[in-house]
Enzyme design. Structure first.
Site, PDB file in Angstrom:
ATOM      1  N   ASN A  61       0.843  -1.189   0.000  1.00 47.63           N
ATOM      2  CA  ASN A  61       0.000   0.000   0.000  1.00 47.63           C
ATOM      3  C   ASN A  61       0.888   1.251   0.000  1.00 47.63           C
ATOM      4  O   ASN A  61       1.582   1.529   0.985  1.00 47.63           O
ATOM      5  CB  ASN A  61      -0.891  -0.028   1.250  1.00 47.63           C
ATOM      6  CG  ASN A  61      -1.812   1.169   1.324  1.00 47.63           C
ATOM      7  OD1 ASN A  61      -1.752   2.078   0.484  1.00 47.63           O
ATOM      8  ND2 ASN A  61      -2.665   1.182   2.336  1.00 47.63           N
ATOM      9  N   ASN A  88       2.871   6.870  -9.281  1.00 51.08           N
ATOM     10  CA  ASN A  88       1.700   6.778 -10.155  1.00 51.08           C
ATOM     11  C   ASN A  88       0.415   6.397  -9.423  1.00 51.08           C
ATOM     12  O   ASN A  88      -0.671   6.773  -9.876  1.00 51.08           O
ATOM     13  CB  ASN A  88       1.991   5.747 -11.261  1.00 51.08           C
ATOM     14  CG  ASN A  88       0.764   5.416 -12.071  1.00 51.08           C
ATOM     15  OD1 ASN A  88       0.332   6.209 -12.900  1.00 51.08           O
ATOM     16  ND2 ASN A  88       0.161   4.249 -11.811  1.00 51.08           N
ATOM     17  N   SER A 140      -2.221  15.835 -12.681  1.00 47.64           N
ATOM     18  CA  SER A 140      -3.420  15.841 -13.534  1.00 47.64           C
ATOM     19  C   SER A 140      -3.661  17.287 -13.975  1.00 47.64           C
ATOM     20  O   SER A 140      -3.258  18.223 -13.264  1.00 47.64           O
ATOM     21  CB  SER A 140      -4.638  15.366 -12.731  1.00 47.64           C
ATOM     22  OG  SER A 140      -5.829  15.692 -13.410  1.00 47.64           O
ATOM     23  N   TYR A 153      -9.382  15.533  -5.061  1.00 51.34           N
ATOM     24  CA  TYR A 153      -8.461  15.005  -6.085  1.00 51.34           C
ATOM     25  C   TYR A 153      -7.593  16.124  -6.673  1.00 51.34           C
ATOM     26  O   TYR A 153      -6.372  15.987  -6.804  1.00 51.34           O
ATOM     27  CB  TYR A 153      -9.306  14.331  -7.174  1.00 51.34           C
ATOM     28  CG  TYR A 153      -8.521  13.658  -8.278  1.00 51.34           C
ATOM     29  CD1 TYR A 153      -7.936  12.406  -8.079  1.00 51.34           C
ATOM     30  CD2 TYR A 153      -8.391  14.257  -9.528  1.00 51.34           C
ATOM     31  CE1 TYR A 153      -7.241  11.776  -9.097  1.00 51.34           C
ATOM     32  CE2 TYR A 153      -7.699  13.634 -10.549  1.00 51.34           C
ATOM     33  CZ  TYR A 153      -7.125  12.395 -10.336  1.00 51.34           C
ATOM     34  OH  TYR A 153      -6.434  11.773 -11.348  1.00 51.34           O
ATOM     35  N   SER A 156      -4.953  17.142  -4.252  1.00 42.96           N
ATOM     36  CA  SER A 156      -3.861  16.158  -4.167  1.00 42.96           C
ATOM     37  C   SER A 156      -2.935  16.291  -5.369  1.00 42.96           C
ATOM     38  O   SER A 156      -1.713  16.168  -5.245  1.00 42.96           O
ATOM     39  CB  SER A 156      -4.418  14.730  -4.069  1.00 42.96           C
ATOM     40  OG  SER A 156      -4.954  14.283  -5.310  1.00 42.96           O
ATOM     41  N   LYS A 157      -3.500  16.569  -6.544  1.00 42.38           N
ATOM     42  CA  LYS A 157      -2.685  16.641  -7.764  1.00 42.38           C
ATOM     43  C   LYS A 157      -1.908  17.962  -7.841  1.00 42.38           C
ATOM     44  O   LYS A 157      -0.821  18.012  -8.419  1.00 42.38           O
ATOM     45  CB  LYS A 157      -3.564  16.435  -9.000  1.00 42.38           C
ATOM     46  CG  LYS A 157      -4.194  15.035  -9.068  1.00 42.38           C
ATOM     47  CD  LYS A 157      -3.139  13.943  -9.050  1.00 42.38           C
ATOM     48  CE  LYS A 157      -3.704  12.555  -9.272  1.00 42.38           C
ATOM     49  NZ  LYS A 157      -2.661  11.512  -9.237  1.00 42.38           N
TER      50      LYS A 157
HETATM   51  P1  NAI Z   1      -6.280   2.991 -12.474  1.00 42.76           P
HETATM   52  O1  NAI Z   1      -7.303   3.041 -11.405  1.00 42.76           O
HETATM   53  O2  NAI Z   1      -6.562   2.267 -13.737  1.00 42.76           O
HETATM   54  O3  NAI Z   1      -4.903   2.408 -11.883  1.00 42.76           O
HETATM   55  C1  NAI Z   1      -4.399   2.833 -10.654  1.00 42.76           C
HETATM   56  C2  NAI Z   1      -3.594   1.713 -10.039  1.00 42.76           C
HETATM   57  O4  NAI Z   1      -3.125   2.165  -8.764  1.00 42.76           O
HETATM   58  C3  NAI Z   1      -4.448   0.467  -9.775  1.00 42.76           C
HETATM   59  O5  NAI Z   1      -3.764  -0.694 -10.215  1.00 42.76           O
HETATM   60  C4  NAI Z   1      -4.622   0.476  -8.251  1.00 42.76           C
HETATM   61  O6  NAI Z   1      -4.771  -0.822  -7.676  1.00 42.76           O
HETATM   62  C5  NAI Z   1      -3.339   1.146  -7.800  1.00 42.76           C
HETATM   63  N1  NAI Z   1      -3.471   1.734  -6.478  1.00 42.76           N
HETATM   64  C6  NAI Z   1      -4.504   2.454  -5.983  1.00 42.76           C
HETATM   65  N2  NAI Z   1      -4.283   2.772  -4.705  1.00 42.76           N
HETATM   66  C7  NAI Z   1      -3.071   2.249  -4.375  1.00 42.76           C
HETATM   67  C8  NAI Z   1      -2.290   2.220  -3.183  1.00 42.76           C
HETATM   68  N3  NAI Z   1      -2.736   2.790  -2.049  1.00 42.76           N
HETATM   69  N4  NAI Z   1      -1.099   1.576  -3.198  1.00 42.76           N
HETATM   70  C9  NAI Z   1      -0.657   0.982  -4.338  1.00 42.76           C
HETATM   71  N5  NAI Z   1      -1.347   0.960  -5.481  1.00 42.76           N
HETATM   72  C10 NAI Z   1      -2.544   1.579  -5.500  1.00 42.76           C
HETATM   73  O7  NAI Z   1      -5.893   4.515 -12.742  1.00 42.76           O
HETATM   74  P2  NAI Z   1      -5.121   5.221 -13.958  1.00 42.76           P
HETATM   75  O8  NAI Z   1      -6.124   5.913 -14.777  1.00 42.76           O
HETATM   76  O9  NAI Z   1      -4.165   4.284 -14.574  1.00 42.76           O
HETATM   77  O10 NAI Z   1      -4.345   6.354 -13.146  1.00 42.76           O
HETATM   78  C11 NAI Z   1      -2.947   6.300 -12.829  1.00 42.76           C
HETATM   79  C12 NAI Z   1      -2.547   7.646 -12.269  1.00 42.76           C
HETATM   80  O11 NAI Z   1      -2.804   8.667 -13.264  1.00 42.76           O
HETATM   81  C13 NAI Z   1      -3.328   8.067 -11.024  1.00 42.76           C
HETATM   82  O12 NAI Z   1      -2.479   8.761 -10.146  1.00 42.76           O
HETATM   83  C14 NAI Z   1      -4.373   9.022 -11.580  1.00 42.76           C
HETATM   84  O13 NAI Z   1      -4.826   9.935 -10.624  1.00 42.76           O
HETATM   85  C15 NAI Z   1      -3.583   9.695 -12.692  1.00 42.76           C
HETATM   86  N6  NAI Z   1      -4.424  10.318 -13.686  1.00 42.76           N
HETATM   87  C16 NAI Z   1      -5.313   9.591 -14.432  1.00 42.76           C
HETATM   88  C17 NAI Z   1      -6.120  10.220 -15.365  1.00 42.76           C
HETATM   89  C18 NAI Z   1      -7.118   9.492 -16.195  1.00 42.76           C
HETATM   90  O14 NAI Z   1      -7.875  10.163 -16.932  1.00 42.76           O
HETATM   91  N7  NAI Z   1      -7.180   8.178 -16.168  1.00 42.76           N
HETATM   92  C19 NAI Z   1      -6.033  11.678 -15.578  1.00 42.76           C
HETATM   93  C20 NAI Z   1      -5.062  12.340 -14.753  1.00 42.76           C
HETATM   94  C21 NAI Z   1      -4.287  11.672 -13.856  1.00 42.76           C
END
Ligand code: NAI
Length: 245
Positions: A61, A88, A140, A153, A156-157
């Site tokens: 975590n 990430n 973001s 959110y 945080s970003k």
């Molecule tokens: P996603 O939800 O598909 O993947 C996020 C991953 O992080 C998941 O595998 C999840 O299990 C893991 N995770 C969550 N909490 C965790 C923790 N406490 N410890 C370890 N792992 C943890 O999300 P996505 O879209 O791939 O996002 C990745 C990053 O990009 C995030 O920080 C998100 O905020 C950022 N982001 C995403 C955008 C989007 O439109 N999808 C836009 C802007 C930023």
């Protein structure tokens, strides 16, 4: 190309989505990959191994300070070095301010921002001994501009940007660079929760007329991780199809 040959990359939250795309991109450029997630998806490990690099996944975590220390020590033991850190891992718990609970606020700030502090705190002593490293924070566009319904959110970003800029200033003399990527609307499981109507609404606001892909982000992450960006530090790169320019 072997832009990351001989490098070890640590990526948080890389079982799926943007983190996974970054891991695949880095591995295709020769980096060995250590990644963490709350839940490891074995297929992700298999896909990475198929690229011929060393891969290890760690269930951990990112929001937990002590667990992060432990996992980073384990990664150092397993790989011998850490050259690239990608902060990430992230979550959303959206709501308008008047309806937002303390739990929603705390959870998002802890997972999205404190986790990056945890990893930077654990990894920078290693990078300092190695006299170099590249740290990438996943911010973001809402961290730059705010967004109704996402005050937790967006905060945080925005915090991610300030954190990585501060580290760029503190750690620059040690050869460590720190930058952020500010993705716009990227099609992943995170955005899959949106209704079709909301998705169309978002896409109308994007001049390139499509949502981004995780690979769109991975290309910029490769630039920031590699020596292609050797003199780039303390910056935020929006990757949003001109949505917020
Ligand atoms: P996603 O939800 O598909 O993947 C996020 C991953 O992080 C998941 O595998 C999840 O299990 C893991 N995770 C969550 N909490 C965790 C923790 N406490 N410890 C370890 N792992 C943890 O999300 P996505 O879209 O791939 O996002 C990745 C990053 O990009 C995030 O920080 C998100 O905020 C950022 N982001 C995403 C955008 C989007 O439109 N999808 C836009 C802007 C930023």
């Amino acid at each position: 190309m072997d832009l990351l040959k001989g490098k070890v990359a640590l990526i948080t939250g890389a079982s799926r989505g943007i983190g996974k795309a970054i891991a695949l991109k880095f591995a295709s450029e020769g980096a060995d990959i250590a990644f963490t997630d709350l839940k490891i998806i074995p297929e992700t490990v298999t896909e990475l191994e198929a690229l011929g690099v060393k891969v290890k996944a760690y269930e951990s975590n990112a929001a937990d300070f002590a667990a992060t220390e432990t996992v980073v020590n384990q990664i150092l033991e397993d790989f011998g070095r850490i050259d690239i850190l990608v902060n990430n891992a992230g979550i959303t718990k959206d709501g308008l301010m008047l309806r937002m609970t303390e739990e929603q606020w705390d959870a998002v700030l802890t997972v999205n921002l404190k986790s990056a502090f945890n990893y930077i705190h654990a990894v920078t002593p290693i990078m300092m001994r190695q006299r170099g490293g590249s740290i990438i924070g996943m911010s973001s566009v809402v961290g730059l501009h705010g967004n109704a319904g996402q005050c937790n959110y967006a905060s945080s970003k925005a915090g991610m940007i300030a954190l990585h800029k501060s580290i760029a200033q503190e750690m620059g003399p040690k050869g460590i660079r720190a930058n952020c990527i500010a993705p716009g609307f990227i099609i992943t499981d995170m955005t899959a929760a949106l209704s079709e109507e909301m998705r169309k609404e978002w896409e109308k606001r994007i001049p390139l007329r499509r949502g981004g892909t995780p690979e769109d982000i991975a290309g910029v992450a490769l630039f920031l991780a590699s020596d292609l960006s050797a003199y780039v530090s303390g910056q935020v790169i929006p990757v949003d199809g001109a949505m917020a320019c």
